[in-house]
Design an enzyme around this catalytic site. Sequence first.
Site, short mmCIF file in Angstrom:
data_model
loop_
_atom_site.label_atom_id
_atom_site.label_comp_id
_atom_site.label_asym_id
_atom_site.label_seq_id
_atom_site.Cartn_x
_atom_site.Cartn_y
_atom_site.Cartn_z
N THR A 35 -0.44 10.74 1.27
CA THR A 35 -1.07 11.14 2.39
C THR A 35 -1.74 9.82 3.10
O THR A 35 -2.38 9.90 4.24
CB THR A 35 -2.52 11.53 1.76
OG1 THR A 35 -2.76 10.67 0.34
CG2 THR A 35 -2.45 13.08 1.17
N GLY A 120 9.46 -1.21 -11.74
CA GLY A 120 9.87 -0.04 -11.23
C GLY A 120 8.94 0.90 -11.90
O GLY A 120 9.37 2.20 -12.00
N GLY A 122 6.44 1.96 -10.73
CA GLY A 122 5.35 2.66 -9.39
C GLY A 122 3.94 2.09 -9.70
O GLY A 122 3.26 2.77 -8.89
N SER A 124 3.24 -0.73 -8.06
CA SER A 124 3.13 -1.66 -7.05
C SER A 124 2.95 -3.09 -6.98
O SER A 124 2.11 -3.77 -6.65
CB SER A 124 2.11 -1.30 -5.97
OG SER A 124 2.44 0.05 -5.45
N SER A 125 4.12 -3.58 -7.93
CA SER A 125 4.07 -4.89 -8.29
C SER A 125 4.19 -5.67 -6.94
O SER A 125 3.72 -6.93 -6.75
CB SER A 125 5.07 -5.34 -9.50
OG SER A 125 6.12 -4.91 -9.16
N GLU A 158 5.63 -5.98 4.46
CA GLU A 158 6.41 -5.03 3.59
C GLU A 158 7.28 -4.13 4.62
O GLU A 158 8.58 -3.96 4.49
CB GLU A 158 5.58 -4.18 2.79
CG GLU A 158 6.18 -3.16 1.84
CD GLU A 158 6.60 -3.76 0.42
OE1 GLU A 158 5.70 -4.18 0.01
OE2 GLU A 158 7.47 -3.04 -0.35
N ASP A 170 -1.49 0.85 -1.42
CA ASP A 170 -0.98 -0.09 -2.55
C ASP A 170 -1.78 -1.34 -2.54
O ASP A 170 -2.18 -2.01 -3.41
CB ASP A 170 0.55 -0.32 -2.86
CG ASP A 170 1.19 0.87 -2.94
OD1 ASP A 170 0.69 2.06 -3.10
OD2 ASP A 170 2.36 0.97 -2.79
C1 GLA Z 1 4.34 4.47 -2.45
C2 GLA Z 1 3.90 3.71 -0.98
C3 GLA Z 1 2.50 4.12 -0.69
C4 GLA Z 1 2.25 5.44 -0.67
C5 GLA Z 1 2.75 6.35 -1.98
C6 GLA Z 1 2.65 7.72 -2.07
O1 GLA Z 1 3.90 3.99 -3.19
O2 GLA Z 1 4.04 2.40 -1.20
O3 GLA Z 1 2.13 3.70 0.56
O4 GLA Z 1 2.76 6.10 0.48
O5 GLA Z 1 4.23 5.94 -2.04
O6 GLA Z 1 1.12 8.34 -1.84
#
Ligand code: GLA
Length: 385
Positions: A35, A120, A122, A124-125, A158, A170
């Site tokens: 979203t 890996g 998910g 967001s390191s 990024e 993130d």
């Molecule tokens: C990844 C992206 C985020 C977001 C999610 C899905 O983590 O880095 O910005 O879009 O996917 O919600």
Amino acid sequence: MNIPLHISQIHESRFNQKPLIVRSPGRINLIGEHTDYNNGFVLPAATDKAVYITLSASTDATCHWFAADFSDEFTTTLDVLQPSPKNWPNYLLGIVEQFQKMGHSIPAFNCVVSGDVPAGGGMSSSAALECATGWGLANLFNIPLDKLTLTRMAQRSENEFVGLQCGIMDMFASAFGKHNEVIRLDCRSLAYEYFPLELGDYQIVLFDTGVKHSLASSEYNTRRQECEAGVALLQTLESDIHSLRDVSEEMLLTHQRKFDPLIFVRCLYVVQENERLLAACEDLKRGDLETFGQRMYGSHNGLRDMYEVSCKELDYLVSFTTTEKSVLGARMMGGGFGGCTINIIKADAVDDLFERIQKAYKIAMGLDLKMYKVSIEDGTSILSI
Ligand code: GLA
């Protein structure tokens, strides 16, 4: 291990300087997936798993960087910035580039990087490393910087340097996290509100599939384009449409026949997920974790069937929990195609459940399942030890 102490010792022995130490956490997201880049809402939080970086000015006009977790060195100057095949330095280089674009020249600096955000998984390191670098450099070189600017520059870094078209969730969660609170972020206005997450006897647990399918980044960009195609069509039919945030389910249904069916279902998912998130925040306000958990399953079903970003490993883990009394809710978390599921589980049942789901997962998928119990902690900060 005390990571900040450990890396500041490495820093002192390698560079003979006392460093500045920065912590920036990995994030979870309770609900509101895919979203953020549609100007919608997300509900993330910062965790106890974090990236740490030590920093000091270099004395020889060259940057000496060291990734302590894999004993890898990188040296560079900062006049011409180019992406490195090593990958990890790019998160730092991208931030330096953002400072330069803002008119700040960054002197050469030394650093040591480490952390306990599962790679890996998910969480967001990468966003955590970007935020840690930006916050640290601003402090080290006395550059005025607020956290909103930090998150924007981390996202641009990024997008532009690393080359991933991610949204802002993130970085925002890593920078703005607050102990025991989730953040409801409006990705259109960047207005945000903290909600206490009172879990009582329950706990947040991540199950790590151990897979990251190669589709992840190409499909991520495809989903973005599909949503943009939906918005472009709606703009020819309605006024004042800038993103899927300006679209209601009713409006979509009115125009359904003009849509390519695939684009329609992608857009419908996003619109419904925003609605689900707003309702889930009301559940939290009422302390109704049970309904909140059901909405997590609703989110997963939408991601699996409508947005099609799940995979068999994630689906297996979520579906396993549906018959477990101790689990209030579960869903895939993050971009999809692998990584973790996020679960709300009765604390005293977690270990027993893990034992059973781990065995079943091994038999069904032939893979080793990992589990992370996470707590919700503060965002990016300078540490003193
Ligand atoms: C990844 C992206 C985020 C977001 C999610 C899905 O983590 O880095 O910005 O879009 O996917 O919600």
